[in-house]
Design an enzyme around this catalytic site. Sequence first.
Site, PDB file in Angstrom:
ATOM      1  N   LYS A 135      66.208  49.646  78.319  1.00  0.00           N
ATOM      2  CA  LYS A 135      66.826  50.712  77.494  1.00  0.00           C
ATOM      3  C   LYS A 135      67.866  51.505  78.288  1.00  0.00           C
ATOM      4  O   LYS A 135      67.559  52.067  79.340  1.00  0.00           O
ATOM      5  CB  LYS A 135      65.696  51.624  77.009  1.00  0.00           C
ATOM      6  CG  LYS A 135      66.098  52.753  76.099  1.00  0.00           C
ATOM      7  CD  LYS A 135      64.827  53.420  75.535  1.00  0.00           C
ATOM      8  CE  LYS A 135      65.120  54.561  74.603  1.00  0.00           C
ATOM      9  NZ  LYS A 135      63.907  55.042  73.923  1.00  0.00           N
ATOM     10  N   CYS A 195      66.283  51.838  70.637  1.00  0.00           N
ATOM     11  CA  CYS A 195      66.166  53.149  69.979  1.00  0.00           C
ATOM     12  C   CYS A 195      67.345  54.106  70.157  1.00  0.00           C
ATOM     13  O   CYS A 195      68.351  53.974  69.488  1.00  0.00           O
ATOM     14  CB  CYS A 195      64.855  53.823  70.341  1.00  0.00           C
ATOM     15  SG  CYS A 195      64.533  55.181  69.174  1.00  0.00           S
ATOM     16  N   GLU A 202      59.752  49.217  69.121  1.00  0.00           N
ATOM     17  CA  GLU A 202      59.797  49.747  70.493  1.00  0.00           C
ATOM     18  C   GLU A 202      58.373  50.042  70.992  1.00  0.00           C
ATOM     19  O   GLU A 202      57.563  50.636  70.276  1.00  0.00           O
ATOM     20  CB  GLU A 202      60.629  51.038  70.490  1.00  0.00           C
ATOM     21  CG  GLU A 202      60.796  51.652  71.877  1.00  0.00           C
ATOM     22  CD  GLU A 202      61.609  52.955  71.832  1.00  0.00           C
ATOM     23  OE1 GLU A 202      61.720  53.577  70.763  1.00  0.00           O
ATOM     24  OE2 GLU A 202      62.118  53.339  72.909  1.00  0.00           O
TER      25      GLU A 202
HETATM   26  N1  URP Z   1      62.436  56.299  71.058  1.00  0.00           N
HETATM   27  C1  URP Z   1      63.536  57.031  71.101  1.00  0.00           C
HETATM   28  O1  URP Z   1      64.416  56.804  71.888  1.00  0.00           O
HETATM   29  N2  URP Z   1      63.593  58.036  70.192  1.00  0.00           N
HETATM   30  C2  URP Z   1      64.576  59.046  70.233  1.00  0.00           C
HETATM   31  C3  URP Z   1      64.755  59.701  68.931  1.00  0.00           C
HETATM   32  C4  URP Z   1      65.850  59.097  68.128  1.00  0.00           C
HETATM   33  O2  URP Z   1      66.771  58.519  68.692  1.00  0.00           O
HETATM   34  O3  URP Z   1      65.811  59.203  66.905  1.00  0.00           O
END
Ligand code: URP
Length: 417
Positions: free
Chosen positions: A221, A258, A146
Amino acid sequence: MERTEGEIATKNGNLEESSGTKDGSISGYESLHHLLSVNLKPHLYKEVSRLLIGLNCGKPLELIALPESAKALSSKHDFDLQAFSFDADKELLREPRVVRVGLIQNSVALPTTAPLLDQKRAIFQKLKPIIDSAGASGVNILCLQEAWMMPFAFCTREKRWCEFAEPVDGESTQFLQEYARKYNMVIISPILERDVNHGETLWNTAIIIGNRGNIIGKHRKNHIPRVGDFNESTYYMEGNTGHPVFETAYGKIAVNICYGRHHPLNWLAFGLNGAEIVFNPSATVGELSEPMWPIEARNAAIANSYFVGSINRVGTEVFPNPFTSGDGKPQHADFGHFYGSSHFSAPDASCTPSLSRYKDGLLISDMDLNLCRQLKDKWGFRMTARYELYADMLARYMKPDFEPQVISDPLLHKKSL
Ligand SMILES: NC(=O)NCCC(=O)O
């Protein structure tokens, strides 16, 4: 030697409290699997592996032999390189459909105080040998982590990091398009996107570059976190691209970026659109999510009869100005440790061991995509799902006057005689 609870042998044989170590290793070991393989007797490790990472077609995953040139790049540039193969049963009417898939995890290359362009270009330089290693290994589809072209600066809430944002056909895409052409490879490039045609809107976007270097499309996203230091909602909005599946030369792929991995319906939607491999490029830290990491993607692979490729960045990124996130923690200047541990999960509940918890890495896996339909035929999750019930429930839930369907025990509030 007997070990007391809470003690494990470190790599050099000393016993140590099992609290992890500052370098991001697990008491000197690169990964949980490495720790187990070194510390358990072979027959015990075999049993633990069978239960922990499952069997594929009734046997442990096989290792793939990679070309010397690919291995030489990993030694020279010190990145973890591992390769496995997922089989499917032989079919009488279909040929196997084996694709070779790669995942790259990496730390940033320069301190966050360096000029922004230098930081970005240094990441390009760092990735070159890793992508070359994937190319030399014959990888067909490669996915990066990401926002791979920048530090994960969204903890800070400072707007200066917006300068990293690029249009879909920007510098990072052009950099990867050359590799896609050179190695006849589909590349998934998750970046911070600047949508110039819509008033410079920022998005967290994965660009799908076809094996001829063409841009097939993009996915933005869907779920933006509001947890801990993940202050991403300061920068970009929830995506507006739905759940696209991209039909590429090597199979039908999708990207669940993510935080979307915590949402089972998000995974489901990619499955309903026919994905065979869903990538989950991520940036997440140990304290927040590590116990969830090996479970969520694997569950998605099982429930939706597709493969999942999970990627997490590595290292600790320290920012110039301290920040807080309203959670009572004292001000700090970093997110914590991004724990890598990228891996693949298969629809038959097997998965690969993880890449290093602290080193850059390239994980390669062959996968016979026939396994997806075989698991659908075996378990019938698609057929036995009650979509009409769920659709009705969701439609009712979305109404402002929704009332939960709860049947209370009539005796609950009755005074006993
Ligand atoms: N980049 C992101 O969405 N991180 C959020 C934390 C997670 O989902 O562990």
